[in-house]
Motif scaffolding. Structure first.
Motif, mmCIF file in Angstrom:
data_model
loop_
_atom_site.group_PDB
_atom_site.id
_atom_site.type_symbol
_atom_site.label_atom_id
_atom_site.label_comp_id
_atom_site.label_asym_id
_atom_site.label_seq_id
_atom_site.Cartn_x
_atom_site.Cartn_y
_atom_site.Cartn_z
ATOM 1 N N THR A 1 -4.407 1.531 -12.102
ATOM 2 C CA THR A 1 -5.391 0.710 -11.403
ATOM 3 C C THR A 1 -4.671 -0.422 -10.676
ATOM 4 O O THR A 1 -3.768 -1.031 -11.238
ATOM 5 N N VAL A 2 -5.053 -0.653 -9.440
ATOM 6 C CA VAL A 2 -4.439 -1.755 -8.707
ATOM 7 C C VAL A 2 -5.492 -2.830 -8.450
ATOM 8 O O VAL A 2 -6.654 -2.531 -8.154
ATOM 9 N N LEU A 3 -5.062 -4.085 -8.629
ATOM 10 C CA LEU A 3 -5.944 -5.222 -8.347
ATOM 11 C C LEU A 3 -5.379 -5.963 -7.140
ATOM 12 O O LEU A 3 -4.236 -6.412 -7.159
ATOM 13 N N LEU A 4 -6.181 -6.060 -6.104
ATOM 14 C CA LEU A 4 -5.753 -6.727 -4.880
ATOM 15 C C LEU A 4 -6.374 -8.114 -4.853
ATOM 16 O O LEU A 4 -7.594 -8.249 -4.830
ATOM 17 N N VAL A 5 -5.514 -9.134 -4.895
ATOM 18 C CA VAL A 5 -6.013 -10.514 -4.874
ATOM 19 C C VAL A 5 -5.727 -11.100 -3.507
ATOM 20 O O VAL A 5 -4.569 -11.245 -3.114
ATOM 21 N N GLY A 6 -6.772 -11.419 -2.746
ATOM 22 C CA GLY A 6 -6.580 -11.937 -1.401
ATOM 23 C C GLY A 6 -6.499 -10.804 -0.405
ATOM 24 O O GLY A 6 -6.389 -9.643 -0.780
ATOM 25 N N ALA A 7 -6.551 -11.192 0.876
ATOM 26 C CA ALA A 7 -6.657 -10.151 1.896
ATOM 27 C C ALA A 7 -5.489 -10.205 2.872
ATOM 28 O O ALA A 7 -5.605 -9.841 4.021
ATOM 29 N N GLY A 8 -4.337 -10.682 2.400
ATOM 30 C CA GLY A 8 -3.160 -10.739 3.268
ATOM 31 C C GLY A 8 -2.793 -9.348 3.777
ATOM 32 O O GLY A 8 -2.962 -8.366 3.074
ATOM 33 N N LEU B 1 -1.547 -3.520 3.213
ATOM 34 C CA LEU B 1 -0.690 -2.382 3.564
ATOM 35 C C LEU B 1 -0.090 -1.752 2.307
ATOM 36 O O LEU B 1 -0.071 -0.529 2.148
ATOM 37 N N ALA B 2 0.363 -2.619 1.412
ATOM 38 C CA ALA B 2 0.950 -2.115 0.162
ATOM 39 C C ALA B 2 -0.106 -1.355 -0.639
ATOM 40 O O ALA B 2 0.172 -0.295 -1.209
ATOM 41 N N ALA B 3 -1.331 -1.892 -0.662
ATOM 42 C CA ALA B 3 -2.413 -1.218 -1.382
ATOM 43 C C ALA B 3 -2.658 0.155 -0.777
ATOM 44 O O ALA B 3 -2.845 1.147 -1.485
ATOM 45 N N LYS B 4 -2.613 0.211 0.541
ATOM 46 C CA LYS B 4 -2.829 1.494 1.226
ATOM 47 C C LYS B 4 -1.739 2.499 0.826
ATOM 48 O O LYS B 4 -2.021 3.655 0.502
ATOM 49 N N HIS B 5 -0.491 2.022 0.829
ATOM 50 C CA HIS B 5 0.617 2.906 0.417
ATOM 51 C C HIS B 5 0.420 3.392 -1.011
ATOM 52 O O HIS B 5 0.663 4.547 -1.320
ATOM 53 N N LEU B 6 -0.024 2.473 -1.880
ATOM 54 C CA LEU B 6 -0.223 2.849 -3.292
ATOM 55 C C LEU B 6 -1.303 3.912 -3.410
ATOM 56 O O LEU B 6 -1.173 4.865 -4.178
#
Lengths: 267, 446
Positions: free
Chosen positions: B185-192, B197-202
């Motif tokens: 599970t990935v938690l994305l904090v903030g919308a930088g 992009l990293a979330a997309k790659h993950l």
């Protein structure tokens, strides 16, 4: 005489260890194939050596410490080859093969003659086989723990070197650690029970409170606690790695104690 | 007959020039027709991407070819004259042109060495050239070879293996902690941007569960929708952190959003399962002391950039291995090209015919042991006559086509009809021929 095969195995494991250590430190992946091939041939030679010895003795070759250590080494390599085939983690060989080599070397240093067993002791091989298999589990857990600590250290200190590139992901190592204990612990438990039963038949007392037996019990309790801790309160990852390394050190101490006292025969 | 490569790339021309030369797909056919209509250009392939516009052509004369292709490139945009273009262009011929094609295909000439798109773009360019019949025997072989060389480079070197962007470096690190990203599970904090992009790659690498939180609840909802994830109120994300295996943090906040004790608590609640934290914010949003917590792995922007730099270094090392592969493959293709020359083919054809004739004669003569010289002469004459008459047409055609556009095709055909490649003697001849042919080629280059 199975000695030529035994010696051939020793030499092959020695060369295999050399190649696996070189593989560990070199950027290239090419060495892994050579190392694996040598290990594979060594394993075959080892199997032949064990089988010939078994036919010669007429019983499972686990009646002396020499035989037990050789069997231990053989099982280690077997486990490595199985994990290798399933997960293609060559670097495991760089840790497992040296261990197999050391146990085979200690087997070579121990008296090699085939012991003649007293009839009352001819069930002792059940105890030895089970305990040895359990110990193999702990040895694999030890290796996984060691690799875990190295990779953990590299990640924490951000040293992305060759070793970092070759070591598998942390959770794989932690899982390997867990599985080895889960398999090893029941085997050791059965091994101890079998040992107690043989002693009961042979001597009439299943426990005579000698230091080796005490150490064995301490080891058993230790792994019991480690396993329970993992399954209930989260003793995994780094802590499990440390604990299994300590545990294996206890096992080795027990072994040395037993061997020094027993002078070659398990009884 | 020579091979040339003329063009501009990100290495020689700024984007203002490249964009003017670029040929959109819709006009590719027309451009290829125009290219091949220049006298002296026998075959052509046009590769037009955002980083390069280049022409590969088979020409009769190198100098004329260079001039024609330059004219062609200048003509693609009305505001450019041929002279204006000169400072941006590069010109390669023969082995250098082939080497260039191979290097481009293998992504050694790319802005990011090892990036894989260029190979697809080359394939498309080749398809277009085939469709519009702009490429022929030689370029077909060259481009196909370039594609296989590129694949060989990719499998035999690690040129495209490592991450060379900060966002991808995060994925690479995650893979060293978790073996199966699919169940993480990935938690994305903030919308930088970088974190997104990293979330997309993950996600592309298998992560299925995504949680998103931003200070602005509306933004979190939108982001969650985009990643097919769950939005979490900003005040509560520290508690939810125990659920996350990977925390990506990138906000504009000027203080630490995640403190060491938050992480400590998360690790405890996770029963010591490792947690991987990436802080791409500047100023940093995760307290650096987190690095001292067991089973928590914190990486900031500098760590990721260091990783990228190391990977670039690795790619450069691998690139030199790739160059050696390319040199080797260029030699192979030069050898093939050499064999396409008309003269050696004629020689080989004559030789092959002569061998067959001699072999058959020996057989016949052996059967009639007692022939008079006249009779021998007559039989020999017969054989020679048949062989020469049969070969005549082929030899005349080959000679006539020697300088035409189709010569390579005729040579190729002759070699197949008469199995000139398989015969043992020509092969033997080839091997003694090689050094000479190489000498000749390198001579031409100077």
């Amino acid at each position: 005489m199975p000695v030529p095969f035994f010696m051939a195995t020793l030499v092959l494991y020695l060369i295999g260890t050399g190649f696996f250590l070189a593989y560990l430190l070199r950027r290239s992946e090419a060495l892994s194939k050579v190392s694996l091939a040598i290990t594979g041939i060594g394993f075959l030679a080892h199997t032949v050596a064990l089988l010939t010895r078994m036919m010669e003795a007429g019983h499972v070759p686990l009646a002396s410490f020499h035989e037990a250590m050789s069997f231990f080494s053989w099982t280690l390599v077997l486990v490595f080859l199985i994990v290798e085939v399933r997960h293609r983690i060559h670097v495991l060989g760089s840790f497992m093969l040296p261990l197999a080599l050391i146990s085979l070397l200690s087997a070579a240093a121990l008296p090699k003659e085939v012991p003649t067993l007293e009839p009352v002791l001819n069930t002792v091989w059940v105890h030895v086989t089970l305990s040895m298999l359990g110990t193999v589990g702990f040895a694999v857990a030890f290796v996984a723990g060691l690799m875990y600590l190295i990779q953990d250290g590299l990640l924490k200190s951000k040293r992305f070197n060759v070793l970092y590139a070759k070591l598998p992901p942390l959770d794989f190592l932690d899982h390997l650690n867990q599985q080895s204990i889960i398999l090893g612990f029941p085997l050791l438990t059965l091994g101890i029970i079998a040992g107690a039963l043989s002693a009961e038949f042979a001597r009439g007392s299943f426990l005579n409170w000698n230091p080796e037996q005490l150490w064995a019990l301490v080891t058993w309790v230790f792994y019991f606690v480690v396993l329970m801790g993992r399954l209930t309160v989260g003793w995994r990852a780094k802590r499990a790695a440390y604990l299994t390394i300590i545990g294996f050190a206890c096992v080795i101490l027990t072994f040395i104690g037993v061997v020094l006292k027993g002078h070659g025969a398990i009884a | 007959m020579n091979i040339i490569a003329v063009g501009i790339s990100h290495k020689t021309a700024p984007v203002e020039v490249r964009e003017r030369l670029a040929v959109p797909d819709s006009r590719l056919g027309e451009a290829l027709h125009r290219l091949c209509s220049y006298p002296g250009i026998k075959e052509g392939v046009l590769l037009s991407t955002c980083n390069r516009v280049e022409v590969y052509a088979v020409v009769e004369d190198v100098e004329v070819g260079y001039a024609r292709v330059q004219e062609f490139l200048a003509d693609t945009h009305l505001s450019l004259s041929s002279e204006q273009l000169t400072p941006y262009l590069y010109w390669h011929m023969d082995d250098r042109a082939i080497g260039h094609l191979f290097r481009v295909a293998a992504s050694l000439d790319s802005m990011i060495v090892g990036e894989p798109q260029i190979l697809g773009q080359l394939k498309d360019a080749f398809e277009a050239a085939l469709t519009h019949k702009a490429s022929g025997v030689i370029l077909n072989k060259l481009v196909k070879k370039a594609i296989s060389v590129a694949k060989r480079v990719r499998t035999e070197t690690k040129i495209a293996e490592t991450a060379v962007s900060v966002s991808y470096a995060a994925v690479e690190l995650a893979r060293k902690i978790f073996s199966n990203l699919g169940e993480k599970t990935v938690l994305l904090v903030g919308a930088g941007e970088m974190a997104k992009l990293a979330a997309k790659h993950l996600i592309n690498s298998g992560v299925r569960r995504v949680m998103v939180t931003t200070r602005n609840p509306q933004g979190a909802l939108e982001l969650a929708k985009r990643f097919n994830g769950l939005s979490i109120p900003f005040d509560e994300f520290r508690r939810e952190m125990a659920e996350a295996d990977i925390v990506l943090c990138s906000t504009g906040a000027s203080q630490y959003l995640i403190r060491a004790e938050d992480v400590q608590q998360a690790v405890r609640r996770r029963l010591n399962r490792p947690i991987f934290l990436i802080d791409i914010s500047v100023p940093r949003n995760i307290e650096p002391a987190v690095k001292d917590i067991d089973n928590a792995f914190l990486f900031d922007i500098d760590d990721l950039e260091m990783r990228v730099e190391q990977n670039r270094e690795e790619r450069r090392r691998e690139a030199s291995r790739a160059e050696r592969i390319i040199e080797e493959e260029v030699r192979v293709i030069l050898h093939w090209l050499k064999s396409l020359d008309v003269t050696p083919t004629i020689v080989a054809l004559r030789k092959r015919a002569e061998e067959i004739k001699q072999a058959e004669l020996e057989k016949v003569m052996g059967r009639f042991g007692h022939l008079s010289p006249q009779e021998r002469g007559a039989i020999e004459g017969l054989a020679t006559g048949i062989v020469n008459k049969l070969l005549h047409g082929s030899l005349v055609t080959l000679k006539a086509e020697a300088d035409s556009a189709g010569s390579a095709m005729f040579v190729e055909a002759a070699k197949r009809f008469y199995s000139l490649d398989q015969a043992p003697t020509p092969e033997h001849q080839d091997s003694t021929d090689t050094p000479e042919s190489e000498r000749e080629h390198s001579g031409k280059d100077r």
